[in-house]
Design an enzyme around this catalytic site. Structure first.
Site, PDB file in Angstrom:
ATOM      1  N   SER A  24       4.143  -5.375   8.629  1.00 27.91           N
ATOM      2  CA  SER A  24       4.637  -4.011   8.484  1.00 27.91           C
ATOM      3  C   SER A  24       3.548  -3.170   7.818  1.00 27.91           C
ATOM      4  O   SER A  24       3.055  -3.523   6.739  1.00 27.91           O
ATOM      5  CB  SER A  24       5.900  -4.048   7.622  1.00 27.91           C
ATOM      6  OG  SER A  24       6.363  -2.752   7.376  1.00 27.91           O
ATOM      7  N   LYS A  26      18.248  -9.182   7.400  1.00 24.15           N
ATOM      8  CA  LYS A  26      17.673  -9.437   6.068  1.00 24.15           C
ATOM      9  C   LYS A  26      18.769 -10.110   5.266  1.00 24.15           C
ATOM     10  O   LYS A  26      19.811  -9.482   4.990  1.00 24.15           O
ATOM     11  CB  LYS A  26      17.285  -8.135   5.376  1.00 24.15           C
ATOM     12  CG  LYS A  26      16.008  -7.513   5.889  1.00 24.15           C
ATOM     13  CD  LYS A  26      15.694  -6.253   5.110  1.00 24.15           C
ATOM     14  CE  LYS A  26      14.487  -5.546   5.691  1.00 24.15           C
ATOM     15  NZ  LYS A  26      14.457  -4.124   5.282  1.00 24.15           N
ATOM     16  N   ASP A  52       9.284   1.895  12.335  1.00 23.28           N
ATOM     17  CA  ASP A  52      10.411   1.844  11.397  1.00 23.28           C
ATOM     18  C   ASP A  52      10.481   3.168  10.635  1.00 23.28           C
ATOM     19  O   ASP A  52       9.535   3.535   9.938  1.00 23.28           O
ATOM     20  CB  ASP A  52      10.205   0.682  10.413  1.00 23.28           C
ATOM     21  CG  ASP A  52      11.372   0.521   9.445  1.00 23.28           C
ATOM     22  OD1 ASP A  52      12.379   1.253   9.576  1.00 23.28           O
ATOM     23  OD2 ASP A  52      11.285  -0.359   8.561  1.00 23.28           O
ATOM     24  N   GLY A  89      11.781  -8.145   6.152  1.00 28.73           N
ATOM     25  CA  GLY A  89      11.113  -8.553   4.922  1.00 28.73           C
ATOM     26  C   GLY A  89      11.347  -7.526   3.836  1.00 28.73           C
ATOM     27  O   GLY A  89      11.578  -6.348   4.114  1.00 28.73           O
ATOM     28  N   ASN A 148      13.162   4.065   8.500  1.00 28.51           N
ATOM     29  CA  ASN A 148      13.949   4.018   7.263  1.00 28.51           C
ATOM     30  C   ASN A 148      14.809   5.272   7.075  1.00 28.51           C
ATOM     31  O   ASN A 148      14.761   5.927   6.032  1.00 28.51           O
ATOM     32  CB  ASN A 148      13.058   3.806   6.034  1.00 28.51           C
ATOM     33  CG  ASN A 148      12.470   2.412   5.966  1.00 28.51           C
ATOM     34  OD1 ASN A 148      11.269   2.218   6.142  1.00 28.51           O
ATOM     35  ND2 ASN A 148      13.307   1.409   5.736  1.00 28.51           N
ATOM     36  N   GLU A 162      13.181   1.304  14.649  1.00 32.31           N
ATOM     37  CA  GLU A 162      14.083   0.739  13.646  1.00 32.31           C
ATOM     38  C   GLU A 162      14.681   1.846  12.777  1.00 32.31           C
ATOM     39  O   GLU A 162      13.946   2.702  12.265  1.00 32.31           O
ATOM     40  CB  GLU A 162      13.278  -0.255  12.797  1.00 32.31           C
ATOM     41  CG  GLU A 162      14.104  -1.064  11.833  1.00 32.31           C
ATOM     42  CD  GLU A 162      13.237  -2.041  11.031  1.00 32.31           C
ATOM     43  OE1 GLU A 162      12.031  -2.192  11.342  1.00 32.31           O
ATOM     44  OE2 GLU A 162      13.754  -2.641  10.083  1.00 32.31           O
ATOM     45  N   ASP A 181      18.708  -1.728  10.794  1.00 30.87           N
ATOM     46  CA  ASP A 181      18.353  -2.511   9.607  1.00 30.87           C
ATOM     47  C   ASP A 181      19.354  -2.145   8.501  1.00 30.87           C
ATOM     48  O   ASP A 181      20.383  -2.820   8.341  1.00 30.87           O
ATOM     49  CB  ASP A 181      16.904  -2.178   9.204  1.00 30.87           C
ATOM     50  CG  ASP A 181      16.486  -2.733   7.850  1.00 30.87           C
ATOM     51  OD1 ASP A 181      17.236  -3.519   7.269  1.00 30.87           O
ATOM     52  OD2 ASP A 181      15.391  -2.374   7.351  1.00 30.87           O
ATOM     53  N   LYS A 192       4.140  -3.429  13.012  1.00 28.44           N
ATOM     54  CA  LYS A 192       5.204  -2.427  12.818  1.00 28.44           C
ATOM     55  C   LYS A 192       4.612  -1.279  12.008  1.00 28.44           C
ATOM     56  O   LYS A 192       4.061  -1.505  10.927  1.00 28.44           O
ATOM     57  CB  LYS A 192       6.379  -3.094  12.091  1.00 28.44           C
ATOM     58  CG  LYS A 192       7.318  -2.167  11.350  1.00 28.44           C
ATOM     59  CD  LYS A 192       8.594  -2.908  10.966  1.00 28.44           C
ATOM     60  CE  LYS A 192       9.069  -2.539   9.570  1.00 28.44           C
ATOM     61  NZ  LYS A 192      10.314  -3.236   9.190  1.00 28.44           N
ATOM     62  N   LEU A 193       4.743  -0.075  12.542  1.00 25.03           N
ATOM     63  CA  LEU A 193       4.238   1.102  11.824  1.00 25.03           C
ATOM     64  C   LEU A 193       5.408   1.819  11.169  1.00 25.03           C
ATOM     65  O   LEU A 193       6.415   2.115  11.818  1.00 25.03           O
ATOM     66  CB  LEU A 193       3.552   2.074  12.794  1.00 25.03           C
ATOM     67  CG  LEU A 193       2.356   1.548  13.595  1.00 25.03           C
ATOM     68  CD1 LEU A 193       1.802   2.668  14.491  1.00 25.03           C
ATOM     69  CD2 LEU A 193       1.258   1.021  12.671  1.00 25.03           C
ATOM     70  N   LYS A 194       5.246   2.136   9.906  1.00 25.71           N
ATOM     71  CA  LYS A 194       6.235   2.968   9.227  1.00 25.71           C
ATOM     72  C   LYS A 194       6.031   4.407   9.691  1.00 25.71           C
ATOM     73  O   LYS A 194       4.884   4.879   9.740  1.00 25.71           O
ATOM     74  CB  LYS A 194       6.030   2.876   7.710  1.00 25.71           C
ATOM     75  CG  LYS A 194       6.397   1.516   7.139  1.00 25.71           C
ATOM     76  CD  LYS A 194       7.897   1.335   7.179  1.00 25.71           C
ATOM     77  CE  LYS A 194       8.331   0.113   6.410  1.00 25.71           C
ATOM     78  NZ  LYS A 194       9.785  -0.057   6.430  1.00 25.71           N
TER      79      LYS A 194
END
Ligand code: NPG
Length: 367
Positions: A136, A263, A189, A291, A191, A214, A239, A162-164
């Site tokens: 990530s 998770k 992702d 993670g 968030n 995500e 998630d 995985k790119l935020k």
């Protein structure tokens, strides 16, 4: 088994590089480490994945310690005997604290399995001896810095990136990396950083052949994710919204997600995680192991879970060196893009006690 004592310890570990997400930047981990000792003197270890502040989830380290001391341990100690399989039921009346509950259940499970000489991986139903690693990548200061970080991971052998993302750091960042690495398995992702109005914008990611987006929207917005799934072609993966088997069932039934990130801390433990895995296998939904910047204690248990057959996508199960200069266990080292699943009894690893003591910030023993 009978619980003789529970040790709650907080440690402080700097990260090798800051990790920026849409909800904040972390430069270190404050980790709650739980140790349970049973009547045979066997110890079980676990890591509570709550962060210092309630930004990713409502839980946070100090709150977990309070919850565990005030409610969870007394409830467990009220039972003359407790097995890991009973922990979730005994703790169910307390509405808060998936991560806190998961840490107690895992520590008890570790001790129980050590006494039975069974590895967590085989207990959970693992079918693999090594798992594919993804990594990530946090939000960077600029595209050049992002490119350098991704290059270091691709060169190290990571099998999925995985790119935020967040508004203002999405289409361009993905385009830049996709141009550099046309074939690397890539996902993003958010968030929860977007809103229901962002469907058209997020659909611009469709041309980059991403594995998934995500958690684009608020964790409570299941309907919003279902609506968004009609606007974007890239699969949506939940998630933060998945906090239990029931929430997974709902999200799948409402077509809010077609891939799930499991998770264990977020769903209340490894036993609930297996139930979600089984549901997804039955529903032909791919899963992968998320993670939480875990130390070797949490990582060992995550690898056991990620070795189940339904975990068909690489997870955020990176090598110790991705996070810490020194891990609290023997470091997990990636070989050819894989980490080996521990096969010793229980979670299969023990902390390095000298190092653990040296980074301990607080310690309390509850008898
Ligand atoms: O490799 O452990 C890791 C980090 C993976 O991106 C990752 N975790 O939202 O999934 C997430 C994110 C996270 C990190 C969330 C820290 C909360 C705290």
């Amino acid at each position: 088994m009978k619980i003789k004592e529970v040790e709650l310890r907080t440690i402080h570990l700097p990260l090798v590089r800051p990790f920026r997400t849409s909800f904040g930047t972390q430069i270190s981990r404050e980790v709650l480490i739980v140790k349970v000792t049973n009547e045979n003197g066997t110890t079980g270890w676990a890591e509570c994945v709550a962060m210092s502040e309630p930004l990713y989830s409502p839980e946070y380290v100090a709150g977990c310690i309070d919850l565990i001391k005030r409610f969870l341990i007394p409830a467990l100690k009220a039972k003359p005997e407790i097995n890991a399989e009973d922990v979730a039921t005994v703790l169910k009346p307390f509405l808060a604290g998936q991560m806190a509950k998961a840490s107690l259940e895992t520590a008890i499970l570790d001790a129980q399995l050590k006494d039975q000489k069974v590895s967590l991986a085989s207990y959970l139903g693992a079918t693999k001896s090594k798992v594919e690693c993804g990594v990530s990548v946090g939000i960077a200061n600029n595209l050049e810095a992002l490119g350098q970080e991704v290059k270091s991971y691709v060169d190290a052998g990571y099998r999925r990136i995985k790119l935020k993302i967040e508004p203002g750091w999405d289409i361009e960042a993905v385009k830049f990396i996709r141009n550099l690495y046309p074939d690397v398995p890539l996902q993003v992702d958010a968030n929860q950083a977007y809103s229901r109005d962002d469907g058209k914008h997020l659909a611009r990611l469709d041309e980059f052949n991403l594995l998934l987006i995500e958690q684009p929207l608020d964790e409570h917005d299941i309907l919003g994710h279902a609506l968004l799934a009609k606007e974007v072609k890239t699969p949506i993966c939940l998630d933060e919204s998945i906090i239990s088997l029931k929430s997974a069932e709902d999200a799948l039934a409402l077509k809010a997600t077609t891939i799930i990130n499991i998770k264990p801390g977020r769903v209340g433990g490894y036993l609930e995680s297996v139930k979600i895995h089984d549901l997804c296998v039955k529903s032909k939904i791919p899963v992968w192991c998320g993670g939480m910047l875990e130390t070797g204690i949490g990582r060992a248990a995550n690898l056991a879970l990620a070795a189940l057959p339904g975990f068909t996508l690489p997870g955020d199960t990176s090598a110790s060196a991705r996070y810490f200069k020194q891990d609290i266990t023997t470091p997990f080292v990636m070989e050819d893009g894989y980490l080996t699943v521990p096969n010793k009894p229980g979670i299969g690893v023990e902390p390095d006690m000298d190092f653990l003591e040296s980074i301990t910030r607080s310690k309390e023993v509850i008898r």
